[in-house]
Scaffold this motif. Structure first.
Motif, PDB file in Angstrom:
ATOM      1  N   ARG A  45      -5.920   2.500  11.387  1.00 37.44           N
ATOM      2  CA  ARG A  45      -5.305   1.729  10.298  1.00 37.44           C
ATOM      3  C   ARG A  45      -5.135   0.294  10.757  1.00 37.44           C
ATOM      4  O   ARG A  45      -4.705   0.041  11.885  1.00 37.44           O
ATOM      5  CB  ARG A  45      -3.939   2.312   9.936  1.00 37.44           C
ATOM      6  N   LYS A  95      -3.367   6.772   0.291  1.00 42.68           N
ATOM      7  CA  LYS A  95      -4.614   6.685   1.033  1.00 42.68           C
ATOM      8  C   LYS A  95      -5.625   5.828   0.270  1.00 42.68           C
ATOM      9  O   LYS A  95      -5.710   5.881  -0.949  1.00 42.68           O
ATOM     10  CB  LYS A  95      -5.184   8.098   1.232  1.00 42.68           C
ATOM     11  N   ASN A  96      -6.405   5.040   1.007  1.00 43.83           N
ATOM     12  CA  ASN A  96      -7.460   4.233   0.388  1.00 43.83           C
ATOM     13  C   ASN A  96      -8.448   5.129  -0.347  1.00 43.83           C
ATOM     14  O   ASN A  96      -8.771   6.210   0.123  1.00 43.83           O
ATOM     15  CB  ASN A  96      -8.249   3.460   1.442  1.00 43.83           C
ATOM     16  N   LYS A 154       0.859  -1.189   0.000  1.00 41.39           N
ATOM     17  CA  LYS A 154       0.000   0.000   0.000  1.00 41.39           C
ATOM     18  C   LYS A 154       0.894   1.237   0.000  1.00 41.39           C
ATOM     19  O   LYS A 154       1.831   1.331   0.778  1.00 41.39           O
ATOM     20  CB  LYS A 154      -0.887  -0.021   1.246  1.00 41.39           C
ATOM     21  N   THR A 193     -10.448   7.514  13.027  1.00 38.99           N
ATOM     22  CA  THR A 193      -9.888   6.787  11.894  1.00 38.99           C
ATOM     23  C   THR A 193      -8.689   5.984  12.381  1.00 38.99           C
ATOM     24  O   THR A 193      -7.770   6.535  12.989  1.00 38.99           O
ATOM     25  CB  THR A 193      -9.455   7.741  10.766  1.00 38.99           C
ATOM     26  N   ASN A 253      -4.416  -0.090   6.031  1.00 34.31           N
ATOM     27  CA  ASN A 253      -5.690   0.306   5.429  1.00 34.31           C
ATOM     28  C   ASN A 253      -6.518   1.104   6.428  1.00 34.31           C
ATOM     29  O   ASN A 253      -6.738   0.656   7.551  1.00 34.31           O
ATOM     30  CB  ASN A 253      -6.474  -0.933   4.984  1.00 34.31           C
ATOM     31  N   GLU A 254      -6.996   2.279   6.008  1.00 31.91           N
ATOM     32  CA  GLU A 254      -7.773   3.139   6.883  1.00 31.91           C
ATOM     33  C   GLU A 254      -9.210   2.637   7.035  1.00 31.91           C
ATOM     34  O   GLU A 254      -9.785   2.121   6.090  1.00 31.91           O
ATOM     35  CB  GLU A 254      -7.824   4.576   6.332  1.00 31.91           C
ATOM     36  N   PHE A 255      -9.764   2.826   8.238  1.00 30.57           N
ATOM     37  CA  PHE A 255     -11.173   2.557   8.492  1.00 30.57           C
ATOM     38  C   PHE A 255     -11.610   3.428   9.669  1.00 30.57           C
ATOM     39  O   PHE A 255     -10.773   3.906  10.441  1.00 30.57           O
ATOM     40  CB  PHE A 255     -11.439   1.071   8.766  1.00 30.57           C
ATOM     41  N   HIS A 290     -13.191   3.058   2.075  1.00 26.24           N
ATOM     42  CA  HIS A 290     -12.884   2.497   3.385  1.00 26.24           C
ATOM     43  C   HIS A 290     -14.182   2.129   4.102  1.00 26.24           C
ATOM     44  O   HIS A 290     -15.257   2.500   3.687  1.00 26.24           O
ATOM     45  CB  HIS A 290     -12.045   3.470   4.236  1.00 26.24           C
TER      46      HIS A 290
END
Length: 124
Positions: free
Chosen positions: A106, A62-63, A59, A104, A111-113, A66
């Motif tokens: 990772r 930024k995604n 990666k 937020t 991966n951001e969520f 998400h």
């Protein structure tokens, strides 16, 4: 048409699938084992499963999409602490003094969520 899976590219499918299984409480497919090039996290119907697929590249940005998660049996803050204890990292804190907002995080591969307030918190 039915959305069957959401696919996530990653370096280590089994390890990332295991992290998300701990976060969600959803099981990995009985067919998946450590080292497999793809691993399925089985979601309750009608929610699509999460399919983790090994790719060679990491990666880098930024995604573009998400997940926004809403806890069902904990507060947002309790859920954030629980997920961090499982291996997530704090990325951005958007909580407001009045209790609104989100956090937020990772996952272990970056991966951001987001974690939002639960229904009980929204109602109060």
């Amino acid at each position: 048409m039915i959305l069957r899976h959401v696919t996530i590219d990653c370096a280590e499918p089994y390890e990332l699938g295991t992290f998300w299984s701990q976060v969600t409480g959803w099981p990995l497919s009985d067919e998946d084992e450590p080292g497999d090039p793809e691993v399925l996290l089985v979601a309750p119907s009608p929610v699509p499963g999460l399919l983790f697929i090994r790719v060679p590249e990491g990666k880098t940005v930024k995604n573009r999409i998400h997940f926004d998660w809403m806890p069902t049996d904990r507060t947002r803050d309790e859920e954030v602490e629980r997920i961090i204890s499982l291996g997530a990292k704090l990325h951005e804190d958007h909580r407001k003094a009045d209790g609104r907002g989100w956090v937020t995080l990772r996952d272990p591969e970056g991966n951001e969520f987001c974690v939002e307030r639960g229904e009980a918190e929204r109602a109060s």
